[in-house]
Design a protein around this motif. Sequence first.
Motif, short mmCIF file in Angstrom:
data_model
loop_
_atom_site.label_atom_id
_atom_site.label_comp_id
_atom_site.label_asym_id
_atom_site.label_seq_id
_atom_site.Cartn_x
_atom_site.Cartn_y
_atom_site.Cartn_z
N PHE A 11 7.01 -31.69 14.21
CA PHE A 11 6.89 -31.58 12.48
C PHE A 11 5.64 -32.41 12.31
O PHE A 11 4.99 -31.79 11.40
N ILE A 12 5.28 -33.54 12.74
CA ILE A 12 4.13 -34.03 12.34
C ILE A 12 2.88 -33.40 12.65
O ILE A 12 1.70 -33.90 12.17
N GLU A 13 2.91 -32.65 13.56
CA GLU A 13 1.62 -31.70 14.27
C GLU A 13 1.29 -31.16 12.83
O GLU A 13 0.01 -30.90 12.72
N LYS A 14 2.25 -30.40 12.09
CA LYS A 14 1.90 -29.67 10.92
C LYS A 14 1.63 -30.45 9.80
O LYS A 14 1.15 -30.07 8.59
N ASN A 15 2.19 -31.70 9.69
CA ASN A 15 2.16 -32.37 8.52
C ASN A 15 2.30 -33.75 8.86
O ASN A 15 3.35 -34.37 8.68
N SER A 16 1.07 -34.49 8.86
CA SER A 16 1.09 -35.82 9.34
C SER A 16 1.20 -36.83 8.19
O SER A 16 1.13 -37.94 8.30
N ARG A 17 1.18 -36.10 7.14
CA ARG A 17 1.24 -36.95 5.58
C ARG A 17 2.67 -37.32 5.41
O ARG A 17 2.99 -38.10 4.30
N VAL A 18 3.65 -36.72 5.88
CA VAL A 18 5.14 -37.03 5.41
C VAL A 18 5.16 -38.50 5.70
O VAL A 18 4.98 -39.16 6.71
N ASP A 19 6.12 -38.98 4.51
CA ASP A 19 6.43 -40.42 5.05
C ASP A 19 7.73 -40.47 5.78
O ASP A 19 8.15 -39.76 6.02
N ILE A 46 0.33 -40.82 23.37
CA ILE A 46 0.71 -39.43 23.13
C ILE A 46 0.14 -38.79 21.61
O ILE A 46 -0.39 -37.84 21.52
N ILE A 47 0.47 -39.65 20.73
CA ILE A 47 -0.28 -39.59 19.20
C ILE A 47 -1.65 -40.19 19.33
O ILE A 47 -1.58 -41.42 19.48
N CYS A 48 -2.59 -39.17 19.30
CA CYS A 48 -3.81 -40.07 19.42
C CYS A 48 -4.74 -40.14 18.09
O CYS A 48 -5.72 -40.82 18.20
N GLY A 49 -4.16 -39.60 16.82
CA GLY A 49 -4.96 -39.71 16.05
C GLY A 49 -4.53 -38.69 14.95
O GLY A 49 -3.44 -37.79 15.24
N PHE A 50 -4.97 -38.78 13.71
CA PHE A 50 -4.31 -37.93 12.49
C PHE A 50 -5.60 -37.37 11.74
O PHE A 50 -6.57 -38.25 11.55
N HIS A 51 -5.67 -35.99 11.85
CA HIS A 51 -6.87 -35.55 11.24
C HIS A 51 -6.57 -34.48 9.83
O HIS A 51 -5.26 -34.53 9.63
N THR A 52 -7.48 -34.14 9.19
CA THR A 52 -7.31 -33.32 8.24
C THR A 52 -8.02 -32.00 8.54
O THR A 52 -9.07 -32.25 8.90
N ILE A 53 -7.48 -30.83 8.09
CA ILE A 53 -8.08 -29.51 8.29
C ILE A 53 -8.71 -29.19 7.21
O ILE A 53 -8.16 -29.19 5.89
N LEU A 140 -19.77 -18.39 13.44
CA LEU A 140 -19.98 -17.79 12.03
C LEU A 140 -18.99 -17.98 10.86
O LEU A 140 -19.29 -18.11 9.85
N LYS A 141 -17.74 -17.82 11.10
CA LYS A 141 -16.57 -18.02 10.17
C LYS A 141 -15.34 -18.52 10.84
O LYS A 141 -15.07 -17.89 11.86
N LYS A 142 -14.64 -19.28 10.27
CA LYS A 142 -13.57 -19.87 10.78
C LYS A 142 -12.61 -19.06 10.02
O LYS A 142 -12.17 -19.24 8.77
N GLY A 147 -3.79 -23.88 14.02
CA GLY A 147 -2.61 -23.06 13.38
C GLY A 147 -2.61 -22.76 11.76
O GLY A 147 -1.76 -22.26 11.29
N THR A 148 -3.75 -23.20 11.37
CA THR A 148 -3.55 -22.71 9.83
C THR A 148 -4.73 -21.75 9.39
O THR A 148 -5.93 -21.90 9.98
N VAL A 149 -4.24 -20.99 8.44
CA VAL A 149 -5.17 -19.86 8.23
C VAL A 149 -6.00 -20.36 7.28
O VAL A 149 -5.68 -20.99 6.00
N LEU A 150 -7.21 -20.19 7.36
CA LEU A 150 -8.10 -20.91 6.35
C LEU A 150 -8.66 -19.89 5.10
O LEU A 150 -8.88 -20.07 4.06
N THR A 151 -8.31 -18.62 5.47
CA THR A 151 -9.07 -17.39 4.75
C THR A 151 -8.10 -17.21 3.56
O THR A 151 -8.56 -16.44 2.54
N LYS A 152 -6.82 -17.31 3.78
CA LYS A 152 -5.80 -16.83 2.77
C LYS A 152 -4.67 -17.91 2.42
O LYS A 152 -4.43 -18.83 3.22
N LYS A 153 -4.33 -17.85 1.17
CA LYS A 153 -3.14 -19.00 0.86
C LYS A 153 -2.00 -18.06 1.01
O LYS A 153 -1.81 -16.94 0.67
N TYR A 154 -0.94 -19.07 0.98
CA TYR A 154 0.45 -18.41 1.06
C TYR A 154 0.79 -17.93 -0.31
O TYR A 154 0.67 -18.56 -1.28
N GLU A 155 1.41 -16.64 -0.13
CA GLU A 155 1.88 -16.16 -1.65
C GLU A 155 3.31 -15.84 -1.27
O GLU A 155 3.64 -15.35 -0.33
#
Lengths: 163, 388
Positions: A11-19, A46-53, A140-142, A147-155
Motif C-alpha cells: 500500500f505505502i509503496e504507491k501512497n506514502s502520504r496515507v495517514d 526495509i523502508i529506506c525513505g519516502f520520495h515524491t514522483i 529524452l522523455k519519461k 509504476g506511475t504514468v507521467l504522460t497521461k492522467k486517469y480519466e
Amino acid sequence: MNDTRLKILTFIEKNSRVDLKELAVVLGMEEDMVSKEIKDMENEGIICGFHTIIDWDKLAAEKVTAMIEVRVTPQRGKGFDDIAERIYKYPEVTSVYLMSGSFDLMVMLEGKTLKEVSTFVTEKLATLETVINTQTNFVLKKYKDHGTVLTKKYEDNRMPIVP
Amino acid sequence: MSYVARQVENMKPSGIRKFFDIVSEMEDAISLGVGEPDFDTPWHIRDEGIYSLEKGRTFYTSNSGLMELRKEICNYLKRRFDVSYEPAKEVLVTVGGSEAIDVGLRAVINPGEGEEVLIPQPSYVSYEPCAVLAGAKPVIIQLCNENQFRLTKQELLDAVTDKTKVLILPFPNNPTGAVLTEQDLRDIAEVCIERDILVMSDEIYAELTYDRDHVSIASIPGMKERTILINGFSKSYAMTGWRLGYACGPEEIISQMMKIHQYAIMCAPTTSQYAAVEALKNGDDDVVKMREAYNQRRRFLLNAFKEMDLPCFEPFGAFYVFPCIKKYGMTSEEFATEFLKQEKVAVVPGTAFGDSGEGFIRISYAYSIENLKIAIAKLKDFVGRLQK
C-alpha cells in the motif's frame, strides 16, 4: 514473508502520504500494530525513505538525466562493492545498480545540463582506475516512472449510473 | 391500434434512468452509482484481443463459443469452485451474464402456464423482466436487513408453491453486497431437491468476496444436475465492455439454451473470446490485486459509516454497500434526489432493485479511495444536516 508487512508495504509503496489511522482502516488492522511494523521496518532498513514522483519536464526545470553503463575491473576480495561506493558517494548520482550482461554498473545521474553530465563522466567517472569504459545514455522523455504514468492522467470514462 | 406488445409496454423502465438523466446534465457531479469496475481491463488481456484482430481472427466462432475458451472455463470452475463441467456439452459462451439469464429462463419456461420463478430482491434489475418475457410468473421474495439480505430456508419455503419451477440465486448480491454461507446454500439446496426446483445461480461476482471464499451452489451434492450456473468476465477481470459471460449446466438445458442463442445471437464476440482465454489462463494475479483494492475501499466505507453513525450491515461480496437511511425519515428516492441536488453526489436508491430496497441506498466502491473520500465527506455533511 510476513503477510502484514507485505500488505503495508504494497500500500505505502504507491501512497506514502496515507495517514496511519486510514492505513489501519483500509488494511483492517490495529493502528498500533501498523505503526509498530512501520517503525520496525524503518529500523531494519526495509523502508529506506519516502520520495515524491515529479515530472520535472512539466516545470520546464533544467534537468538532465543520464543512464551510464560502466564496465569495471572487479577487485580481488572486494568484487564491485568498493568501486560502487566510490561512485555512489557523488551526490549527483541518483542510483547505482550492479548488472548482469555486457556491462557491470548502471549509474543514473542527474545534472543541470548535458555539459555538466559529460564533465562528470569524463573527469570523475572515466578516470577511476578500475573503470574500463563508459557509455552515456541521455533520457529524452519519461513516460512512466516508479509504476506511475507521467504522460497521461486517469480519466473515468464510465457512464455515471449503471445498474 | 398500438403496435407495441402489452407485456413490454407494461414493463417498468429501469428505476435509475431518472438519476442517470439528472447526473448527466450536472457538471462536476460525483457518482457513486456505477456498477462496473473502475480498473481498466489488464493490459495482457487487452493485448491478446488486439493480437487476435491483427491475426485476422474476425470470423464467427462455433455457436457455443471457442472450444479453447470452454475448456478454460471448465478448468477455472474446477480450480476455483470445485465444480466439473464437460466443455463440449455443458458450457455456453454468451453475450455477458445478461444473455445467459434471458436465454436460460426462455429455455426452461412454458409460457403462459403460470410457472413461477422465485426472485429474491433487492437484486439486479433484469431478472423480473426476463422472467415476464419468458412467459413465467415472477414471485418476489423480499430479503431483509435482519438477515443481512441473505436468503433463508424459511423465506424460500414460504414462497414455494406447486407451480414453482425456478429459483434465481443472485449471490454475491448486487445491490446489497450480501453473500451466502455454505450452510445457507445447503439449506436452500435441501428445499430445491425436495421440491424439484431448478436453480439459476448468478455468480458474476464470485471472485469478489472478502475475507471468505465464494461457494457455488453447484458444488453442493445433488445440485449440479438442477443448477444453471451463470458467470462472466465483466466483474472479475474488469471486462464489462467486452460483453462476455457463460452458462454451465446439465446438457439437457444447455443444448436448448444453445438453440435460442444460435438463432438470436449466433455467437459471442470473437475478439472478446480470445481475450477471455488469456484472462482465464494468466489473469489470477490481476483478480487478487483488484480484490484487495476493493476490500480496502470496503473497509474504508464501513468505517466512515460507523463514524457518521449511518447503519450498514457488513457486506462481504461484490463492490457495493447498502446502508440504511430509514432514520432520516425519507424514502430512498427522496434521499438520493436530495443528496444529488444538495451535494452533487449520485447514489442509487435501493428501490431501483425491488420494493424491499426501500429505506436503503446503494453505494458502489468501484472508485479510488481518493474519490470515495471526497464523496464521503459530502455524505457526512448531508446526513449531519438531516440529523439536526
